[in-house]
Design a protein around this motif. Structure first.
Motif, PDB file in Angstrom:
ATOM      1  N   GLU A  24      19.680   3.037   1.987  1.00 54.78           N
ATOM      2  CA  GLU A  24      18.987   2.596   3.157  1.00 54.78           C
ATOM      3  C   GLU A  24      17.549   2.771   2.958  1.00 54.78           C
ATOM      4  O   GLU A  24      16.832   2.415   3.790  1.00 54.78           O
ATOM      5  CB  GLU A  24      19.646   2.973   4.389  1.00 54.78           C
ATOM      6  N   ALA A  25      17.255   3.484   1.713  1.00 54.32           N
ATOM      7  CA  ALA A  25      15.650   3.942   1.954  1.00 54.32           C
ATOM      8  C   ALA A  25      14.748   2.793   1.303  1.00 54.32           C
ATOM      9  O   ALA A  25      15.179   1.853   0.667  1.00 54.32           O
ATOM     10  CB  ALA A  25      15.573   5.009   0.770  1.00 54.32           C
ATOM     11  N   VAL A  26      13.387   2.863   1.993  1.00 59.56           N
ATOM     12  CA  VAL A  26      12.361   2.047   1.283  1.00 59.56           C
ATOM     13  C   VAL A  26      11.470   3.154   0.632  1.00 59.56           C
ATOM     14  O   VAL A  26      11.154   4.045   1.081  1.00 59.56           O
ATOM     15  CB  VAL A  26      11.602   1.377   2.340  1.00 59.56           C
ATOM     16  N   ILE A  27      11.428   3.032  -0.478  1.00 59.76           N
ATOM     17  CA  ILE A  27      10.591   3.827  -1.433  1.00 59.76           C
ATOM     18  C   ILE A  27       9.324   3.229  -2.343  1.00 59.76           C
ATOM     19  O   ILE A  27       9.777   2.126  -2.999  1.00 59.76           O
ATOM     20  CB  ILE A  27      11.496   4.864  -2.345  1.00 59.76           C
ATOM     21  N   ILE A  28       8.255   3.823  -1.921  1.00 60.79           N
ATOM     22  CA  ILE A  28       7.015   2.980  -2.599  1.00 60.79           C
ATOM     23  C   ILE A  28       6.454   4.006  -3.794  1.00 60.79           C
ATOM     24  O   ILE A  28       5.883   5.207  -3.392  1.00 60.79           O
ATOM     25  CB  ILE A  28       6.265   2.686  -1.672  1.00 60.79           C
ATOM     26  N   GLU A  29       6.254   3.496  -5.189  1.00 61.72           N
ATOM     27  CA  GLU A  29       5.697   4.337  -5.943  1.00 61.72           C
ATOM     28  C   GLU A  29       4.189   3.595  -6.162  1.00 61.72           C
ATOM     29  O   GLU A  29       4.364   2.315  -6.698  1.00 61.72           O
ATOM     30  CB  GLU A  29       6.245   4.366  -7.160  1.00 61.72           C
ATOM     31  N   MET A  30       3.135   3.766  -5.823  1.00 60.67           N
ATOM     32  CA  MET A  30       1.896   3.100  -5.771  1.00 60.67           C
ATOM     33  C   MET A  30       0.892   3.699  -6.686  1.00 60.67           C
ATOM     34  O   MET A  30       0.720   4.791  -6.463  1.00 60.67           O
ATOM     35  CB  MET A  30       1.475   2.776  -4.394  1.00 60.67           C
ATOM     36  N   THR A  36       0.845  -1.050  -0.005  1.00 63.35           N
ATOM     37  CA  THR A  36      -0.087   0.207  -0.088  1.00 63.35           C
ATOM     38  C   THR A  36       0.765   1.193  -0.030  1.00 63.35           C
ATOM     39  O   THR A  36       2.168   1.065   0.063  1.00 63.35           O
ATOM     40  CB  THR A  36      -0.860   0.165   1.213  1.00 63.35           C
ATOM     41  N   LYS A  37       0.192   2.379  -0.088  1.00 65.98           N
ATOM     42  CA  LYS A  37       1.228   3.433   0.050  1.00 65.98           C
ATOM     43  C   LYS A  37       1.908   3.634   1.290  1.00 65.98           C
ATOM     44  O   LYS A  37       2.963   4.412   1.273  1.00 65.98           O
ATOM     45  CB  LYS A  37       0.457   4.829  -0.587  1.00 65.98           C
ATOM     46  N   GLU A  38       1.524   3.274   2.277  1.00 64.27           N
ATOM     47  CA  GLU A  38       2.041   3.098   3.601  1.00 64.27           C
ATOM     48  C   GLU A  38       3.510   2.682   3.741  1.00 64.27           C
ATOM     49  O   GLU A  38       4.332   3.004   4.446  1.00 64.27           O
ATOM     50  CB  GLU A  38       1.096   2.798   4.874  1.00 64.27           C
ATOM     51  N   GLY A  39       3.111   1.310   2.957  1.00 59.73           N
ATOM     52  CA  GLY A  39       4.191   0.400   3.333  1.00 59.73           C
ATOM     53  C   GLY A  39       4.081  -0.777   2.451  1.00 59.73           C
ATOM     54  O   GLY A  39       3.197  -1.159   1.872  1.00 59.73           O
ATOM     55  N   VAL A  40       5.066  -1.715   2.971  1.00 55.95           N
ATOM     56  CA  VAL A  40       4.973  -2.920   2.131  1.00 55.95           C
ATOM     57  C   VAL A  40       4.975  -4.045   3.332  1.00 55.95           C
ATOM     58  O   VAL A  40       5.669  -4.003   4.237  1.00 55.95           O
ATOM     59  CB  VAL A  40       6.020  -3.207   1.009  1.00 55.95           C
ATOM     60  N   LYS A  41       4.110  -5.041   3.203  1.00 60.56           N
ATOM     61  CA  LYS A  41       4.067  -6.179   4.198  1.00 60.56           C
ATOM     62  C   LYS A  41       4.396  -7.614   3.494  1.00 60.56           C
ATOM     63  O   LYS A  41       3.807  -7.861   2.614  1.00 60.56           O
ATOM     64  CB  LYS A  41       2.799  -6.328   4.693  1.00 60.56           C
ATOM     65  N   PHE A  42       5.111  -8.460   4.262  1.00 63.70           N
ATOM     66  CA  PHE A  42       5.616  -9.558   3.720  1.00 63.70           C
ATOM     67  C   PHE A  42       4.991 -10.669   4.777  1.00 63.70           C
ATOM     68  O   PHE A  42       5.443 -10.520   5.981  1.00 63.70           O
ATOM     69  CB  PHE A  42       7.052  -9.849   3.431  1.00 63.70           C
ATOM     70  N   SER A  43       4.235 -11.462   4.251  1.00 59.89           N
ATOM     71  CA  SER A  43       3.584 -12.527   5.456  1.00 59.89           C
ATOM     72  C   SER A  43       3.878 -13.805   5.020  1.00 59.89           C
ATOM     73  O   SER A  43       3.694 -14.243   3.594  1.00 59.89           O
ATOM     74  CB  SER A  43       2.130 -12.215   5.344  1.00 59.89           C
ATOM     75  N   LEU A  77       7.456  -3.090   6.452  1.00 56.05           N
ATOM     76  CA  LEU A  77       8.434  -2.055   6.185  1.00 56.05           C
ATOM     77  C   LEU A  77       7.548  -0.892   5.783  1.00 56.05           C
ATOM     78  O   LEU A  77       6.879  -0.859   4.870  1.00 56.05           O
ATOM     79  CB  LEU A  77       9.356  -2.152   5.287  1.00 56.05           C
ATOM     80  N   ALA A  78       7.868   0.488   6.604  1.00 53.25           N
ATOM     81  CA  ALA A  78       7.098   1.530   6.109  1.00 53.25           C
ATOM     82  C   ALA A  78       8.168   2.260   5.028  1.00 53.25           C
ATOM     83  O   ALA A  78       9.192   2.190   5.138  1.00 53.25           O
ATOM     84  CB  ALA A  78       7.156   2.361   7.566  1.00 53.25           C
ATOM     85  N   GLN A  79       7.496   3.222   4.426  1.00 51.97           N
ATOM     86  CA  GLN A  79       8.252   4.127   3.628  1.00 51.97           C
ATOM     87  C   GLN A  79       8.926   4.934   4.524  1.00 51.97           C
ATOM     88  O   GLN A  79       8.736   5.497   5.400  1.00 51.97           O
ATOM     89  CB  GLN A  79       7.341   4.729   2.529  1.00 51.97           C
TER      90      GLN A  79
END
Lengths: 14, 257
Positions: B193-199, B163-170, B182-184
Motif C-alpha cells: 500500500e506504500a507510495v515510495i519515491i526515490e528522487m 518531487t521528493k514530497e510526492g507525485v502529482k498527476f494533472s 500522492l504523498a510519500q
C-alpha cells in the motif's frame, strides 16, 4: 498542445 | 524441443490481457534463461518488454534458442478455453511452424490441446540504454490505474510531476482541471500500500492517457507498479510478476510543439 514523440527518437533500432 | 509449464493458466491469461491491447502480434524469444518478448505498438509510441524467467516455471526445457511469432488475438482465443486453475504447457519442436498449448485440469481428468500456426514477424528490436532515472516512484498498482482512468476524462494528456514530497498527476481540458497528489508514505506498514519515491532531481513530464490506461491492463499481475522518469527520456512503467519476471512498458513523452 504538446505533440507525441516517437520512441525511435530515443532508442535506436538494433 | 521447447516445453514450458506453468501451474496456473490464470497467470498467462493475465499476461496476455496486459499486452493484447497494444500489440496484435509478438515474437516470444525462448532460451535457457526463459522467455522474452519485446515489441512496439503500431504507432511506435510505446514498447512492451516482457521477461519470464525459466526458474519461475514448473518445468522449462529449451534445447535450442527459438523465436515464436504469435498472433496474440489467436492466443487469447486459446487461453479463453482454459480454466484459471488449469496447468498450462507450451510446447514446440525445433524449427516447427506450429506451437501446441495444452491445458490439464488439477485432477488430470480433462486434458485439452490447441495447435496454433506460428508467424514470421519482422522484428524491430530497440536497444534500450541504461538510464539513471531522476525519479522512481513505487505505488499501489490499483491506485495508478484509478488515477489514469479518472484523469483520462479530462484530457488526452496527463502531466506527472515528481518531487521528493510526492507525485502529482494533472490533466486539464474543456471540462476543467484535475490534480491528484500522492504523498510519500510515512510509516510503511503494508509494503503493497506504500507510495515510495526515490528522487535525484524533480521531474515533470507529459504523457498520453490512452497509453497509460493500456499499461494498467497489467494491474491484476502485481500489487505495486514502478514508474521511472527522467527528463527527455521515455517513462518506464514496470509491473513485477511474482517469482516469474516482469512486464515493462516504455512510453515516449509528449513534447511542446
Amino acid at each position: 498542445t504538446p505533440i507525441q514523440n516517437d520512441l525511435t527518437e530515443y532508442f535506436s533500432l538494433v | 524441443m521447447f516445453e514450458a509449464r506453468l501451474g496456473q493458466a490464470t497467470i498467462l491469461k493475465k499476461i496476455l490481457d496486459a499486452i493484447k491491447d497494444l500489440l496484435n502480434e509478438g515474437t516470444f524469444d525462448c532460451s535457457d534463461s526463459g522467455i522474452q518478448l519485446q515489441a512496439m505498438d503500431n504507432s511506435h509510441v510505446s514498447l512492451v518488454s516482457l521477461t519470464l524467467r525459466s526458474d519461475g516455471f514448473d518445468k522449462f526445457r529449451c534445447d535450442r534458442n527459438l523465436s515464436m511469432g504469435m498472433n496474440l488475438g489467436s492466443m487469447a482465443k486459446i487461453l479463453k478455453c482454459a480454466n484459471n486453475e488449469d496447468n498450462v504447457t507450451i510446447k514446440a519442436q525445433d524449427n516447427a511452424d506450429t506451437v501446441t498449448i495444452m491445458f490439464e485440469s488439477a485432477n488430470q481428468e480433462k486434458v485439452s490441446d490447441y495447435g496454433m500456426k506460428l508467424m514470421n514477424l519482422d522484428q524491430e528490436h530497440l536497444g534500450i540504454p541504461e538510464t539513471d532515472y531522476s525519479c522512481v516512484v513505487r505505488m499501489p498498482a490499483m491506485e495508478f490505474a484509478r488515477i489514469c482512468r479518472d484523469l483520462a476524462q479530462f484530457s488526452e494528456s496527463v502531466v506527472i510531476c515528481c518531487t521528493k514530497e510526492g507525485v502529482k498527476f494533472s490533466a486539464s481540458g474543456d471540462v476543467g482541471t484535475a490534480n491528484i497528489k500522492l504523498a510519500q508514505t510515512g510509516n510503511v506498514d503494508k509494503e503493497e500500500e506504500a507510495v515510495i519515491i526515490e528522487m535525484q532531481e524533480p521531474v515533470t513530464l507529459t504523457f498520453a492517457c490512452r497509453y497509460l490506461n493500456a499499461f494498467t491492463k497489467a494491474t491484476p499481475l502485481s500489487t505495486q507498479v514502478q514508474l521511472s522518469m527522467c527528463a527527455d527520456v521515455p517513462l518506464v512503467v514496470e509491473y513485477r510478476i511474482n517469482e516469474l519476471g516482469h512486464i515493462r512498458y516504455y512510453l515516449a513523452p509528449k513534447i511542446e510543439d
